[in-house]
Design a protein around this motif. Structure first.
Motif, mmCIF file in Angstrom:
data_model
loop_
_atom_site.group_PDB
_atom_site.id
_atom_site.type_symbol
_atom_site.label_atom_id
_atom_site.label_comp_id
_atom_site.label_asym_id
_atom_site.label_seq_id
_atom_site.Cartn_x
_atom_site.Cartn_y
_atom_site.Cartn_z
ATOM 1 N N LYS A 25 0.835 -1.204 0.000
ATOM 2 C CA LYS A 25 0.000 0.000 0.000
ATOM 3 C C LYS A 25 0.876 1.264 0.000
ATOM 4 O O LYS A 25 0.613 2.214 -0.737
ATOM 5 C CB LYS A 25 -0.925 -0.012 1.221
ATOM 6 N N THR A 26 1.917 1.251 0.806
ATOM 7 C CA THR A 26 2.832 2.390 0.868
ATOM 8 C C THR A 26 3.578 2.560 -0.456
ATOM 9 O O THR A 26 3.687 3.681 -0.974
ATOM 10 C CB THR A 26 3.843 2.219 2.014
ATOM 11 N N LYS A 28 2.658 1.617 -3.398
ATOM 12 C CA LYS A 28 1.692 2.092 -4.388
ATOM 13 C C LYS A 28 1.466 3.600 -4.255
ATOM 14 O O LYS A 28 1.476 4.332 -5.246
ATOM 15 C CB LYS A 28 0.374 1.329 -4.233
ATOM 16 N N LYS A 29 1.290 4.064 -3.016
ATOM 17 C CA LYS A 29 1.112 5.503 -2.778
ATOM 18 C C LYS A 29 2.343 6.289 -3.240
ATOM 19 O O LYS A 29 2.230 7.346 -3.861
ATOM 20 C CB LYS A 29 0.878 5.789 -1.288
ATOM 21 N N GLU A 32 2.570 6.437 -7.104
ATOM 22 C CA GLU A 32 1.594 7.402 -7.619
ATOM 23 C C GLU A 32 2.035 8.834 -7.326
ATOM 24 O O GLU A 32 1.914 9.720 -8.173
ATOM 25 C CB GLU A 32 0.215 7.119 -7.026
ATOM 26 N N GLY A 33 2.537 9.066 -6.124
ATOM 27 C CA GLY A 33 2.958 10.408 -5.740
ATOM 28 C C GLY A 33 4.150 10.915 -6.537
ATOM 29 O O GLY A 33 4.153 12.049 -7.013
ATOM 30 N N GLU A 71 1.526 14.700 -0.885
ATOM 31 C CA GLU A 71 1.864 13.281 -0.861
ATOM 32 C C GLU A 71 2.283 12.818 0.536
ATOM 33 O O GLU A 71 2.056 11.665 0.895
ATOM 34 C CB GLU A 71 2.933 12.960 -1.892
ATOM 35 N N ASN A 74 -0.959 12.263 2.288
ATOM 36 C CA ASN A 74 -1.526 11.006 1.803
ATOM 37 C C ASN A 74 -0.797 9.809 2.406
ATOM 38 O O ASN A 74 -1.423 8.860 2.881
ATOM 39 C CB ASN A 74 -1.446 10.970 0.272
ATOM 40 N N LEU A 75 0.525 9.869 2.412
ATOM 41 C CA LEU A 75 1.335 8.778 2.943
ATOM 42 C C LEU A 75 1.071 8.541 4.431
ATOM 43 O O LEU A 75 1.027 7.410 4.893
ATOM 44 C CB LEU A 75 2.815 9.082 2.712
ATOM 45 N N SER A 77 -1.666 9.187 5.878
ATOM 46 C CA SER A 77 -3.120 8.991 6.020
ATOM 47 C C SER A 77 -3.775 10.117 6.813
ATOM 48 O O SER A 77 -4.654 9.883 7.656
ATOM 49 C CB SER A 77 -3.430 7.631 6.656
#
Length: 141
Positions: A25-26, A28-29, A32-33, A71, A74-75, A77
């Motif tokens: 999950k990290t 992927k984030k 994308e970032g 980002e 987002n990372l 959360s």
């Protein structure tokens, strides 16, 4: 063994340090970032070229800092407006260093810095200058 990076600057703002591990999950984030950052830089360059305008380091700094802040939120959360505002009150250098470390440690990539971009732009300008000088030198022979 998992890799981890701890956001220690969050202790004062959020009442806790936030540990990020190299989960899918990290990753992927982060992908994308980082992709979003480079896409925004490319879009800026294309827009400037289309309009016949120069590219400025200060504009890159704005793009990079806005992406790093978004980002990082987002990372970590951070979803509420209050949490995002708290993040904006933390030292930007600490946020940038954290995000850069996560990107470097987990993706083996680097977030651009002004010194790197400045050096690259100077190198490109020197190269372009040398390319312009070459035909004249050949004509003189």
């Amino acid at each position: 063994m998992s890799k981890s990076v701890t956001f220690t600057a969050g202790a004062a703002a959020f009442g806790r340090e936030i540990k990020v591990i190299d989960s899918f999950k990290t990753i992927k984030k982060l992908n994308e970032g980082v992709g979003s950052l480079f896409k925004k830089m490319e879009e800026y360059e294309q827009k400037q070229a289309e309009q016949g305008k120069s590219v400025y380091l200060t504009d890159y700094e704005t793009i990079i800092s806005e992406c790093v802040m978004a980002e990082t939120a987002n990372l970590l959360s951070l979803t509420t407006k209050k949490e995002k505002e708290e993040l904006e009150n933390i030292s930007y250098s600490e946020i940038f260093n954290f995000y850069s470390k996560v990107v470097n440690d987990f993706l083996d990539m680097q977030i651009p810095t002004m010194s790197v971009l400045s050096g690259a732009m100077n190198s490109m300008a020197e190269s372009a200058s040398e390319d312009e000088d070459t035909p004249l030198e050949e004509e003189a022979k």
